[in-house]
Write a protein that holds these residues in place. Structure first.
Motif, PDB file in Angstrom:
ATOM      1  N   GLY A 120       0.814  -1.223   0.000  1.00 32.57           N
ATOM      2  CA  GLY A 120       0.000   0.000   0.000  1.00 32.57           C
ATOM      3  C   GLY A 120       0.843   1.266   0.000  1.00 32.57           C
ATOM      4  O   GLY A 120       1.998   1.265   0.433  1.00 32.57           O
ATOM      5  N   GLY A 121       0.271   2.328  -0.506  1.00 34.80           N
ATOM      6  CA  GLY A 121       0.853   3.658  -0.402  1.00 34.80           C
ATOM      7  C   GLY A 121       2.100   3.894  -1.239  1.00 34.80           C
ATOM      8  O   GLY A 121       2.823   4.866  -1.032  1.00 34.80           O
ATOM      9  N   SER A 122       2.370   3.047  -2.235  1.00 33.44           N
ATOM     10  CA  SER A 122       3.603   3.214  -3.021  1.00 33.44           C
ATOM     11  C   SER A 122       3.484   4.355  -4.031  1.00 33.44           C
ATOM     12  O   SER A 122       4.477   4.883  -4.505  1.00 33.44           O
ATOM     13  N   GLY A 123       2.224   4.710  -4.372  1.00 36.52           N
ATOM     14  CA  GLY A 123       2.019   5.799  -5.335  1.00 36.52           C
ATOM     15  C   GLY A 123       1.259   5.360  -6.575  1.00 36.52           C
ATOM     16  O   GLY A 123       1.287   6.054  -7.606  1.00 36.52           O
ATOM     17  N   LYS A 124       0.559   4.236  -6.494  1.00 40.75           N
ATOM     18  CA  LYS A 124      -0.194   3.727  -7.660  1.00 40.75           C
ATOM     19  C   LYS A 124      -1.171   4.769  -8.202  1.00 40.75           C
ATOM     20  O   LYS A 124      -1.204   5.040  -9.405  1.00 40.75           O
ATOM     21  N   THR A 125      -1.983   5.327  -7.288  1.00 42.17           N
ATOM     22  CA  THR A 125      -3.019   6.259  -7.747  1.00 42.17           C
ATOM     23  C   THR A 125      -2.390   7.533  -8.309  1.00 42.17           C
ATOM     24  O   THR A 125      -2.866   8.082  -9.314  1.00 42.17           O
ATOM     25  N   THR A 126      -1.307   7.977  -7.688  1.00 52.13           N
ATOM     26  CA  THR A 126      -0.610   9.174  -8.184  1.00 52.13           C
ATOM     27  C   THR A 126      -0.074   8.919  -9.597  1.00 52.13           C
ATOM     28  O   THR A 126      -0.264   9.745 -10.506  1.00 52.13           O
ATOM     29  N   GLN A 168     -11.469   2.070  -2.235  1.00 50.09           N
ATOM     30  CA  GLN A 168     -11.314   3.426  -1.656  1.00 50.09           C
ATOM     31  C   GLN A 168     -11.750   4.500  -2.663  1.00 50.09           C
ATOM     32  O   GLN A 168     -11.988   5.637  -2.301  1.00 50.09           O
ATOM     33  N   ASN A 170       9.126   5.830  -7.273  1.00 54.75           N
ATOM     34  CA  ASN A 170       8.327   7.015  -6.919  1.00 54.75           C
ATOM     35  C   ASN A 170       8.748   7.518  -5.538  1.00 54.75           C
ATOM     36  O   ASN A 170       9.255   6.761  -4.721  1.00 54.75           O
ATOM     37  N   GLN A 171       8.503   8.811  -5.343  1.00 53.74           N
ATOM     38  CA  GLN A 171       8.814   9.465  -4.063  1.00 53.74           C
ATOM     39  C   GLN A 171      10.306   9.351  -3.731  1.00 53.74           C
ATOM     40  O   GLN A 171      10.671   9.144  -2.579  1.00 53.74           O
ATOM     41  N   ARG A 224      10.226  12.147  -8.243  1.00 52.06           N
ATOM     42  CA  ARG A 224      10.777  12.595  -6.953  1.00 52.06           C
ATOM     43  C   ARG A 224       9.645  12.917  -5.991  1.00 52.06           C
ATOM     44  O   ARG A 224       8.496  13.127  -6.409  1.00 52.06           O
ATOM     45  N   ARG A 251       7.561  15.254  -4.301  1.00 53.13           N
ATOM     46  CA  ARG A 251       7.217  16.666  -4.551  1.00 53.13           C
ATOM     47  C   ARG A 251       5.786  16.909  -4.096  1.00 53.13           C
ATOM     48  O   ARG A 251       4.880  16.157  -4.489  1.00 53.13           O
ATOM     49  N   GLN A 273       0.861  15.990  -4.862  1.00 60.09           N
ATOM     50  CA  GLN A 273      -0.286  15.863  -3.951  1.00 60.09           C
ATOM     51  C   GLN A 273      -1.310  16.964  -4.236  1.00 60.09           C
ATOM     52  O   GLN A 273      -2.498  16.693  -4.414  1.00 60.09           O
TER      53      GLN A 273
HETATM   54  N1  LIG Z   1       6.044  11.550  -5.870  1.00 56.94           N
HETATM   55  C1  LIG Z   1       5.330  11.890  -4.789  1.00 56.94           C
HETATM   56  N2  LIG Z   1       5.650  13.003  -4.088  1.00 56.94           N
HETATM   57  C2  LIG Z   1       4.966  13.353  -2.989  1.00 56.94           C
HETATM   58  N3  LIG Z   1       3.916  12.669  -2.503  1.00 56.94           N
HETATM   59  C3  LIG Z   1       3.535  11.566  -3.151  1.00 56.94           C
HETATM   60  C4  LIG Z   1       4.204  11.122  -4.330  1.00 56.94           C
HETATM   61  N4  LIG Z   1       3.607   9.991  -4.752  1.00 56.94           N
HETATM   62  C5  LIG Z   1       2.599   9.734  -3.897  1.00 56.94           C
HETATM   63  N5  LIG Z   1       2.554  10.669  -2.933  1.00 56.94           N
HETATM   64  C6  LIG Z   1       1.632  10.725  -1.786  1.00 56.94           C
HETATM   65  O1  LIG Z   1       1.746   9.482  -1.070  1.00 56.94           O
HETATM   66  C7  LIG Z   1       0.463   9.047  -0.655  1.00 56.94           C
HETATM   67  C8  LIG Z   1       0.178   7.662  -1.271  1.00 56.94           C
HETATM   68  O2  LIG Z   1       0.108   7.832  -2.680  1.00 56.94           O
HETATM   69  P1  LIG Z   1      -0.990   7.084  -3.539  1.00 56.94           P
HETATM   70  O3  LIG Z   1      -2.336   7.267  -2.948  1.00 56.94           O
HETATM   71  O4  LIG Z   1      -0.775   7.466  -4.946  1.00 56.94           O
HETATM   72  O5  LIG Z   1      -0.498   5.586  -3.283  1.00 56.94           O
HETATM   73  P2  LIG Z   1      -1.287   4.243  -3.571  1.00 56.94           P
HETATM   74  O6  LIG Z   1      -0.262   3.223  -3.867  1.00 56.94           O
HETATM   75  O7  LIG Z   1      -2.340   4.476  -4.575  1.00 56.94           O
HETATM   76  O8  LIG Z   1      -1.965   3.965  -2.149  1.00 56.94           O
HETATM   77  P3  LIG Z   1      -3.054   2.838  -1.834  1.00 56.94           P
HETATM   78  O9  LIG Z   1      -2.267   1.557  -1.674  1.00 56.94           O
HETATM   79  O10 LIG Z   1      -3.678   3.308  -0.551  1.00 56.94           O
HETATM   80  O11 LIG Z   1      -4.016   2.784  -2.989  1.00 56.94           O
HETATM   81  C9  LIG Z   1      -0.538  10.126  -1.090  1.00 56.94           C
HETATM   82  O12 LIG Z   1      -0.717  11.020  -0.019  1.00 56.94           O
HETATM   83  C10 LIG Z   1       0.189  10.818  -2.241  1.00 56.94           C
HETATM   84  O13 LIG Z   1      -0.210  12.175  -2.405  1.00 56.94           O
END
Ligand SMILES: Nc1ncnc2c1ncn2[C@@H]1O[C@H](COP(=O)(O)OP(=O)(O)OP(=O)(O)O)[C@@H](O)[C@H]1O
Ligand SMILES: [Mg+2]
Length: 218
Positions: free
Chosen positions: A11-17, A41, A136-137, A170, A172, A176
């Motif tokens: 979770g939270g790796s940045g998939k949705t972003t 979600q 990511n990140q 990166r 950034r 968000q």
């Molecule tokens: N490159 C980035 N820079 C800064 N913040 C980021 C970046 N990528 C993602 N985030 C932040 O990290 C958090 C998790 O990102 P995101 O929701 O895209 O992950 P996810 O893998 O879709 O999570 P989930 O497993 O809950 O679906 C969010 O608050 C998002 O804004």
């Protein structure tokens, strides 16, 4: 129509972003794009419902209904389908990987995240499907010198035989804040973020085009 699944069992790796930025990048380049939200979600659906300007179509679905949703997109003449998936949902993610031309694996550059990538890599490899790893990140490079965390993560990915795409996102704040209003970082003032997204789009577009299409033209 090309189908790209954005996945990570962690979770939270940045998939949705990543999924929303890819969909917006394609839309901005004139590609008729649909997003399928497989995550209960419904984060990506919230992102696109907050968008004031025209953007990619977005529908929700579930793993068992994914194939019909893909065919519906094909019937509507969509050129690109982006699937945002739920962490930990092995069955739904498997369905998405099977139906996709390309899976984009999103990983943050920490040891825990690299360890968390292994089950996702195993899933994609068992299915023998094309995949691209996107970091990511990542902390910023300073004066052209890559951060030690990123260098170590690169070595970790090489060890896993999963070299990352040359486009790195990166950490950034703009990623968000832009999505709060359904916009891409490419539509904001941060030129560095815009360059990252353009590079990411290029890598994913090239890799998806190189994969044999799963869903034939209607
Ligand atoms: N490159 C980035 N820079 C800064 N913040 C980021 C970046 N990528 C993602 N985030 C932040 O990290 C958090 C998790 O990102 P995101 O929701 O895209 O992950 P996810 O893998 O879709 O999570 P989930 O497993 O809950 O679906 C969010 O608050 C998002 O804004
Ligand atoms: Mg998500």
């Amino acid at each position: 129509m090309r189908t790209v699944a954005v996945i990570a069992l962690k979770g939270g790796s940045g998939k949705t972003t990543v999924a929303s930025h890819l969909a917006l990048a394609a839309h901005r380049r004139g590609v008729d794009t649909m997003v399928i939200d497989l995550d209960p979600q419904h984060s990506i659906q919230s992102i696109f419902s907050a968008r004031a300007d025209p953007g990619p179509a977005c529908v929700t679905s579930t793993g068992p209904k994914l194939m019909s949703a893909q065919y519906a997109a094909l019937g509507l003449g969509k050129q690109l389908l982006i699937i945002d998936t739920q962490a930990g949902a092995v069955e739904d993610v498997t369905e998405a990987v099977v139906l996709a031309d390309l899976s984009v694996l999103v990983v943050r550059p920490t040891l825990l995240d690299l360890a968390g990538l292994v089950p996702t890599l195993n899933l994609v490899r068992r299915l023998s499907k094309p995949a691209l790893v996107v970091m990511n990140q990542a902390p910023a490079a300073r004066e052209g010198v890559e951060s030690p965390l990123v260098k170590r993560a690169m070595r970790g990915l090489e060890y896993l035989q999963a070299p990352p795409a040359p486009a790195i996102l990166r950490a950034r704040t703009i990623y968000q804040t832009a999505l709060e209003t359904g916009r891409s970082a490419e539509e904001m003032w941060d030129k560095a973020a815009a360059r990252e997204i353009a590079a990411l789009w290029k890598c994913v577009d090239n890799a998806a085009a190189a994969s044999p299409p799963e869903a034939r033209e209607a």
